[in-house]
Write a protein that holds these residues in place. Structure first.
Motif, PDB file in Angstrom:
ATOM      1  N   THR A 164       0.201  -4.213   7.892  1.00 21.97           N
ATOM      2  CA  THR A 164       1.088  -3.703   9.518  1.00 21.97           C
ATOM      3  C   THR A 164       1.698  -2.553   8.274  1.00 21.97           C
ATOM      4  O   THR A 164       1.438  -1.237   7.478  1.00 21.97           O
ATOM      5  CB  THR A 164       2.295  -4.638   9.071  1.00 21.97           C
ATOM      6  OG1 THR A 164       1.930  -6.002   9.200  1.00 21.97           O
ATOM      7  CG2 THR A 164       4.119  -4.107   9.181  1.00 21.97           C
ATOM      8  N   THR A 165       1.984  -1.042   9.814  1.00 25.01           N
ATOM      9  CA  THR A 165       2.614  -0.088   8.631  1.00 25.01           C
ATOM     10  C   THR A 165       3.616  -0.077   9.703  1.00 25.01           C
ATOM     11  O   THR A 165       4.049   0.110  11.510  1.00 25.01           O
ATOM     12  CB  THR A 165       1.255   1.194   9.826  1.00 25.01           C
ATOM     13  OG1 THR A 165       0.282   1.034   8.762  1.00 25.01           O
ATOM     14  CG2 THR A 165       2.211   2.399   9.738  1.00 25.01           C
ATOM     15  N   GLN A 166       4.712   0.581   9.221  1.00 26.34           N
ATOM     16  CA  GLN A 166       6.477   0.740   9.894  1.00 26.34           C
ATOM     17  C   GLN A 166       6.746   2.599  10.030  1.00 26.34           C
ATOM     18  O   GLN A 166       5.874   3.243   8.383  1.00 26.34           O
ATOM     19  CB  GLN A 166       7.077   0.076   8.973  1.00 26.34           C
ATOM     20  CG  GLN A 166       8.624   0.006   9.698  1.00 26.34           C
ATOM     21  CD  GLN A 166       9.539  -1.367   8.986  1.00 26.34           C
ATOM     22  OE1 GLN A 166      10.321   0.357   7.762  1.00 26.34           O
ATOM     23  NE2 GLN A 166       9.792  -1.989   9.595  1.00 26.34           N
ATOM     24  N   SER A 167       7.264   3.254  10.703  1.00 29.05           N
ATOM     25  CA  SER A 167       7.315   4.050  11.209  1.00 29.05           C
ATOM     26  C   SER A 167       8.509   4.602  11.592  1.00 29.05           C
ATOM     27  O   SER A 167       8.645   4.177  12.975  1.00 29.05           O
ATOM     28  CB  SER A 167       5.840   5.397  11.855  1.00 29.05           C
ATOM     29  OG  SER A 167       4.739   4.978  11.260  1.00 29.05           O
ATOM     30  N   TYR A 168       8.844   5.355  11.529  1.00 30.80           N
ATOM     31  CA  TYR A 168      10.184   6.370  11.468  1.00 30.80           C
ATOM     32  C   TYR A 168      10.106   7.605  12.398  1.00 30.80           C
ATOM     33  O   TYR A 168       9.514   8.514  11.496  1.00 30.80           O
ATOM     34  CB  TYR A 168      11.316   6.273  10.486  1.00 30.80           C
ATOM     35  CG  TYR A 168      12.191   4.556  10.194  1.00 30.80           C
ATOM     36  CD1 TYR A 168      11.609   3.727  10.645  1.00 30.80           C
ATOM     37  CD2 TYR A 168      12.581   4.602   8.582  1.00 30.80           C
ATOM     38  CE1 TYR A 168      11.346   2.696  10.047  1.00 30.80           C
ATOM     39  CE2 TYR A 168      13.107   3.839   8.371  1.00 30.80           C
ATOM     40  CZ  TYR A 168      12.583   2.768   9.166  1.00 30.80           C
ATOM     41  OH  TYR A 168      13.026   1.406   8.079  1.00 30.80           O
ATOM     42  N   GLY A 169      10.665   7.833  13.469  1.00 27.57           N
ATOM     43  CA  GLY A 169      10.774   8.960  14.274  1.00 27.57           C
ATOM     44  C   GLY A 169      12.336   9.626  13.482  1.00 27.57           C
ATOM     45  O   GLY A 169      12.838   9.341  13.034  1.00 27.57           O
ATOM     46  N   GLY A 218       9.453  -7.250   8.814  1.00 29.40           N
ATOM     47  CA  GLY A 218      10.126  -6.719   7.539  1.00 29.40           C
ATOM     48  C   GLY A 218       9.354  -7.460   5.588  1.00 29.40           C
ATOM     49  O   GLY A 218       9.553  -6.854   4.846  1.00 29.40           O
ATOM     50  N   ILE A 219       8.030  -7.036   6.697  1.00 29.45           N
ATOM     51  CA  ILE A 219       6.728  -6.784   4.991  1.00 29.45           C
ATOM     52  C   ILE A 219       5.906  -5.587   5.273  1.00 29.45           C
ATOM     53  O   ILE A 219       5.667  -5.229   3.820  1.00 29.45           O
ATOM     54  CB  ILE A 219       5.932  -7.858   6.031  1.00 29.45           C
ATOM     55  CG1 ILE A 219       4.724  -7.034   7.634  1.00 29.45           C
ATOM     56  CG2 ILE A 219       6.242  -9.310   6.197  1.00 29.45           C
ATOM     57  CD1 ILE A 219       3.795  -8.023   7.178  1.00 29.45           C
ATOM     58  N   ALA A 220       6.988  -4.676   5.492  1.00 29.46           N
ATOM     59  CA  ALA A 220       6.423  -3.650   5.271  1.00 29.46           C
ATOM     60  C   ALA A 220       7.412  -2.222   4.961  1.00 29.46           C
ATOM     61  O   ALA A 220       7.353  -1.436   6.174  1.00 29.46           O
ATOM     62  CB  ALA A 220       4.997  -3.006   5.957  1.00 29.46           C
ATOM     63  N   VAL A 221       8.327  -2.750   4.467  1.00 30.61           N
ATOM     64  CA  VAL A 221       9.846  -2.008   4.996  1.00 30.61           C
ATOM     65  C   VAL A 221       9.107   0.221   4.422  1.00 30.61           C
ATOM     66  O   VAL A 221       9.140  -0.280   3.251  1.00 30.61           O
ATOM     67  CB  VAL A 221      11.374  -2.050   4.783  1.00 30.61           C
ATOM     68  CG1 VAL A 221      11.439  -3.190   5.189  1.00 30.61           C
ATOM     69  CG2 VAL A 221      10.939  -2.955   3.087  1.00 30.61           C
ATOM     70  N   ARG A 222       9.930   1.020   4.666  1.00 33.31           N
ATOM     71  CA  ARG A 222      10.318   2.157   4.731  1.00 33.31           C
ATOM     72  C   ARG A 222      11.497   2.215   3.758  1.00 33.31           C
ATOM     73  O   ARG A 222      11.287   3.049   3.390  1.00 33.31           O
ATOM     74  CB  ARG A 222      10.257   3.231   5.909  1.00 33.31           C
ATOM     75  CG  ARG A 222       9.145   2.736   6.150  1.00 33.31           C
ATOM     76  CD  ARG A 222       8.368   4.294   7.358  1.00 33.31           C
ATOM     77  NE  ARG A 222       8.617   5.503   6.352  1.00 33.31           N
ATOM     78  CZ  ARG A 222       7.622   5.852   5.993  1.00 33.31           C
ATOM     79  NH1 ARG A 222       6.762   5.488   5.969  1.00 33.31           N
ATOM     80  NH2 ARG A 222       7.116   6.517   5.248  1.00 33.31           N
ATOM     81  N   THR A 223      12.685   1.756   3.576  1.00 36.84           N
ATOM     82  CA  THR A 223      13.361   1.892   3.046  1.00 36.84           C
ATOM     83  C   THR A 223      14.689   0.294   2.984  1.00 36.84           C
ATOM     84  O   THR A 223      14.034  -0.378   3.684  1.00 36.84           O
ATOM     85  CB  THR A 223      14.404   3.010   3.987  1.00 36.84           C
ATOM     86  OG1 THR A 223      15.357   2.655   3.089  1.00 36.84           O
ATOM     87  CG2 THR A 223      14.688   1.983   4.764  1.00 36.84           C
ATOM     88  N   ASP A 224      15.465   0.945   2.078  1.00 36.90           N
ATOM     89  CA  ASP A 224      16.148  -0.672   1.474  1.00 36.90           C
ATOM     90  C   ASP A 224      17.287  -0.981   2.685  1.00 36.90           C
ATOM     91  O   ASP A 224      17.624  -0.291   3.994  1.00 36.90           O
ATOM     92  CB  ASP A 224      16.702   0.268   0.261  1.00 36.90           C
ATOM     93  CG  ASP A 224      17.845  -0.971  -0.208  1.00 36.90           C
ATOM     94  OD1 ASP A 224      17.903  -2.327   0.879  1.00 36.90           O
ATOM     95  OD2 ASP A 224      18.701  -0.276  -0.869  1.00 36.90           O
ATOM     96  N   LEU A 264       0.562  -1.428   0.098  1.00 37.69           N
ATOM     97  CA  LEU A 264       0.252  -0.435  -0.229  1.00 37.69           C
ATOM     98  C   LEU A 264       0.648   1.169  -0.401  1.00 37.69           C
ATOM     99  O   LEU A 264      -0.055   2.578   0.069  1.00 37.69           O
ATOM    100  CB  LEU A 264      -0.785  -0.510   1.096  1.00 37.69           C
ATOM    101  CG  LEU A 264      -2.048  -1.468   1.295  1.00 37.69           C
ATOM    102  CD1 LEU A 264      -2.526  -1.089   2.485  1.00 37.69           C
ATOM    103  CD2 LEU A 264      -2.683  -1.544   0.100  1.00 37.69           C
ATOM    104  N   GLY A 265       1.992   0.271  -0.418  1.00 33.99           N
ATOM    105  CA  GLY A 265       3.238   2.513   0.368  1.00 33.99           C
ATOM    106  C   GLY A 265       4.814   2.080   0.908  1.00 33.99           C
ATOM    107  O   GLY A 265       4.011   1.146   1.140  1.00 33.99           O
ATOM    108  N   PRO A 266       5.825   3.508   0.605  1.00 34.29           N
ATOM    109  CA  PRO A 266       6.447   2.899   1.890  1.00 34.29           C
ATOM    110  C   PRO A 266       6.376   2.327   3.177  1.00 34.29           C
ATOM    111  O   PRO A 266       5.143   3.060   3.856  1.00 34.29           O
ATOM    112  CB  PRO A 266       7.076   4.049   1.537  1.00 34.29           C
ATOM    113  CG  PRO A 266       6.655   4.450   0.616  1.00 34.29           C
ATOM    114  CD  PRO A 266       5.284   4.506   0.320  1.00 34.29           C
ATOM    115  N   GLY A 267       6.639   1.389   3.943  1.00 31.67           N
ATOM    116  CA  GLY A 267       6.219   1.175   5.310  1.00 31.67           C
ATOM    117  C   GLY A 267       4.215   1.116   5.897  1.00 31.67           C
ATOM    118  O   GLY A 267       4.019   1.014   6.838  1.00 31.67           O
TER     119      GLY A 267
END
Length: 255
Positions: free
Chosen positions: A221-226, A187-193, A151-154
């Motif tokens: 799943t949603t992956q978020s970085y601060g 590992g299924i919704a990574v935001r970056t390489d 669905l998009g990055p992360g």
């Protein structure tokens, strides 16, 4: 082939299917998390017969471990007639590598009250097969079957299952089998390489609405970085009957 063989009363030897994704010389922690849940249930069944059920699994991951045997110790931290807090610790070479604290509660018939606003996800037959091993190396990732809707990055939805037993030649509950899969969420919704940025999880907490059904496990799943090197991966769990619960993981994000 299973992920583990019990080689002593509290010792488990890994097979090739526990190989890690960040480092092929170390274990993917997912199968060990399943073993810890399995041992909590075995300890419960050895002590009592009144059917307490696991409502929460909260793991702290204390370090990496080579693809070598682990020892598991279980203790009851908070005994009770209707509620217990039980801890299971996996160790390698005398060093603790993962700790589980599980809440066990007395089941009640709450069928008339059951309900959730957690949204459903498309069925596994509505998603395309995904070669997760094309992104992540290691024996564990190679051992699972994944269907995915990105669905998009992360951000992604997947269904996952494995043909392999958690522990060879002994009965394992569906909940323990699910516990051996849920660490795949990071590992299924990574935001970056992941070849350029490391984002391992330090923990995993799963809350369950009910006992998981057999079949595929769904993860929304949603992956978020601060901005300061901290991240969170959060997931809604599903079985083939609908929403199952939630997962959260703390990430250390390292460019």
């Amino acid at each position: 082939m299973a992920y583990w063989h019990r080689t002593a009363p509290h010792t488990f030897s890994p097979t090739e299917h526990v190989g890690g994704a960040w480092d092929r010389a170390t274990q993917h922690i997912a199968p060990a998390l399943g073993v810890l849940a399995h041992e909590v249930e075995r300890d419960r069944d050895a002590r009592r017969s009144d059917g307490l059920v696991i409502s929460r699994l909260s793991y702290d991951i204390l370090g990496t471990v080579p693809i070598e045997p682990i020892d598991v110790a279980v203790e009851v931290l908070r005994p009770g007639r209707t509620i217990e807090l039980v801890q299971a610790t996996a160790s390698y070479g005398g060093r603790a590598v993962a700790v589980l604290r599980a809440w066990l509660v007395e089941p009640y018939d709450t069928t008339p009250l059951a309900g959730t606003e957690l949204p459903s996800i498309p069925g596994h037959d509505e998603m395309e097969p995904w070669d997760m091993a094309g992104l992540w190396p290691g024996g564990f990732i190679a051992s699972i079957e994944v269907r995915r809707k990105e669905l998009g990055p992360g951000r992604s939805m997947v269904w996952v299952r494995t043909p392999h037993e958690l522990v060879a030649d002994e009965p394992v509950s569906r909940l323990a089998a699910v516990a051996g899969l849920i660490d795949v969420t990071n590992g299924i919704a990574v935001r970056t390489d992941p070849g350029k940025v490391a984002f391992p999880n330090l923990d995993l907490t799963a809350h369950f609405l009910h006992r998981p059904a057999e079949g595929w496990l769904g993860l929304d799943t949603t992956q978020s970085y601060g901005a300061g090197g901290i991240g969170v991966t959060s997931s809604k769990m599903h079985d083939e009957n609908g929403p199952l619960g939630t997962i959260a993981q703390t990430l250390t994000v390292r460019p």
